[in-house]
Design an enzyme around this catalytic site. Sequence first.
Site, PDB file in Angstrom:
ATOM      1  N   ASN A   1      -8.662  -6.067  -3.677  1.00 20.46           N
ATOM      2  CA  ASN A   1      -7.505  -5.462  -4.365  1.00 20.46           C
ATOM      3  C   ASN A   1      -7.437  -5.783  -5.867  1.00 20.46           C
ATOM      4  OD1 ASN A   1      -5.236  -5.680  -1.507  1.00 20.46           O
ATOM      5  ND2 ASN A   1      -6.486  -3.976  -2.207  1.00 20.46           N
TER       6      ASN A   1
ATOM      7  N   ASP B   1      -0.616  -0.698   5.437  1.00 19.02           N
ATOM      8  CA  ASP B   1      -1.276   0.338   4.631  1.00 19.02           C
ATOM      9  C   ASP B   1      -0.324   1.519   4.453  1.00 19.02           C
ATOM     10  OD1 ASP B   1      -3.242   1.596   3.202  1.00 19.02           O
ATOM     11  OD2 ASP B   1      -4.486   2.105   4.930  1.00 19.02           O
TER      12      ASP B   1
HETATM   13  C1  FPP Z   1      -1.609  -1.008   1.141  1.00 15.27           C
HETATM   14  O1  FPP Z   1      -1.031   0.158   0.662  1.00 15.27           O
HETATM   15  C2  FPP Z   1      -0.841  -2.160   0.754  1.00 15.27           C
HETATM   16  C3  FPP Z   1      -1.286  -3.143  -0.069  1.00 15.27           C
HETATM   17  C4  FPP Z   1      -2.617  -3.167  -0.667  1.00 15.27           C
HETATM   18  C5  FPP Z   1      -0.461  -4.298  -0.419  1.00 15.27           C
HETATM   19  C6  FPP Z   1       0.601  -4.674   0.544  1.00 15.27           C
HETATM   20  C7  FPP Z   1       1.650  -5.297  -0.246  1.00 15.27           C
HETATM   21  C8  FPP Z   1       2.962  -5.268   0.019  1.00 15.27           C
HETATM   22  C9  FPP Z   1       3.533  -4.692   1.244  1.00 15.27           C
HETATM   23  C10 FPP Z   1       3.937  -5.817  -0.948  1.00 15.27           C
HETATM   24  C11 FPP Z   1       3.746  -7.245  -1.357  1.00 15.27           C
HETATM   25  C12 FPP Z   1       3.591  -8.185  -0.215  1.00 15.27           C
HETATM   26  C13 FPP Z   1       4.390  -9.229   0.071  1.00 15.27           C
HETATM   27  C14 FPP Z   1       4.029 -10.119   1.198  1.00 15.27           C
HETATM   28  C15 FPP Z   1       5.602  -9.547  -0.665  1.00 15.27           C
HETATM   29  P1  FPP Z   1      -1.883   1.053  -0.302  1.00 15.27           P
HETATM   30  O2  FPP Z   1      -1.421   0.805  -1.688  1.00 15.27           O
HETATM   31  O3  FPP Z   1      -3.345   0.830  -0.070  1.00 15.27           O
HETATM   32  O4  FPP Z   1      -1.480   2.488   0.195  1.00 15.27           O
HETATM   33  P2  FPP Z   1      -2.355   3.807   0.108  1.00 15.27           P
HETATM   34  O5  FPP Z   1      -3.585   3.579   0.936  1.00 15.27           O
HETATM   35  O6  FPP Z   1      -1.457   4.848   0.701  1.00 15.27           O
HETATM   36  O7  FPP Z   1      -2.663   4.043  -1.335  1.00 15.27           O
END
Ligand code: FPP
Length: 255
Positions: free
Chosen positions: A69, A21
């Site tokens: 998502n 996250d």
């Molecule tokens: C949460 O950060 C992260 C995600 C919803 C996606 C995670 C994806 C990756 C790390 C990249 C792709 C994955 C792979 C395996 C190649 P957020 O966007 O919710 O952050 P925030 O809460 O600060 O907005």
Amino acid sequence: MPPSDVRPEPVVPAHIAIIMDGNGRWAKQRGLPRIEGHRRGVETVRTTTFAARDLGVKMLTLYAFSVENWKRPQDEVGALMGLLEYYLKKELETFIRDRVRLRTIGRTDELPAGVQKVLRHTIEETKHFDDYTLVLALNYGARTEMVDAARAYAAAVAAGREKLNDSSWDTISRYLYTSGMPDPDLVIRTSGETRVSNFLLMQAAYAEFVFTPVHWPDFTKADLAAAIAEYNRRERRFGLTSEQLKPAPVQNVKK
Ligand code: FPP
């Protein structure tokens, strides 16, 4: 794990699961678009996969895309799918070199065709490695998993392959996406949020949880080692008392 199955505390948790996250906040703090946070997040996926292996972890599960998502802006969803495909294509060689097995949990049949294709290929090419497994939770949600398991189990009962009267956690858990996987010992969530967000709700029943304020793109091997150190300070009781877990005193043996 049932109480009768209590084992001595491992120094390194065999299975670590991570709720990645903070990509968006990491980007916002730098005045960058959210997708830049995800791009840096992919780098952390790569470094953490190998950091966990170096530290002696056997299985690493990463929550990469939840069933919820899809509701994000379409350009962000598209970018995440693109990053996933790019990452898998780029990593295959490294997975083979370093004997990393890839596995997924989630409704992967709803992912874009290109992602499904590269997933199938990577899973096939790495299926014989048994030292270390990277599990990507993709289009995953624990409640969806339960629905899919209930449907599959009901179909098995209807077909006579299972008997309702014999049902137990052992039989029903075979219908979860995680069938054959050990439960996570440690669940880490980055970025300071203290929620489980529909992640491995049944499998993490006895897991330890560690929450770190570090945003996922900044998460390092040292942060992972710190989470493991915190895990080692916990006493996993599996419903028993602290006294029950202590080894019984050695009895005097008559000579
Ligand atoms: C949460 O950060 C992260 C995600 C919803 C996606 C995670 C994806 C990756 C790390 C990249 C792709 C994955 C792979 C395996 C190649 P957020 O966007 O919710 O952050 P925030 O809460 O600060 O907005």
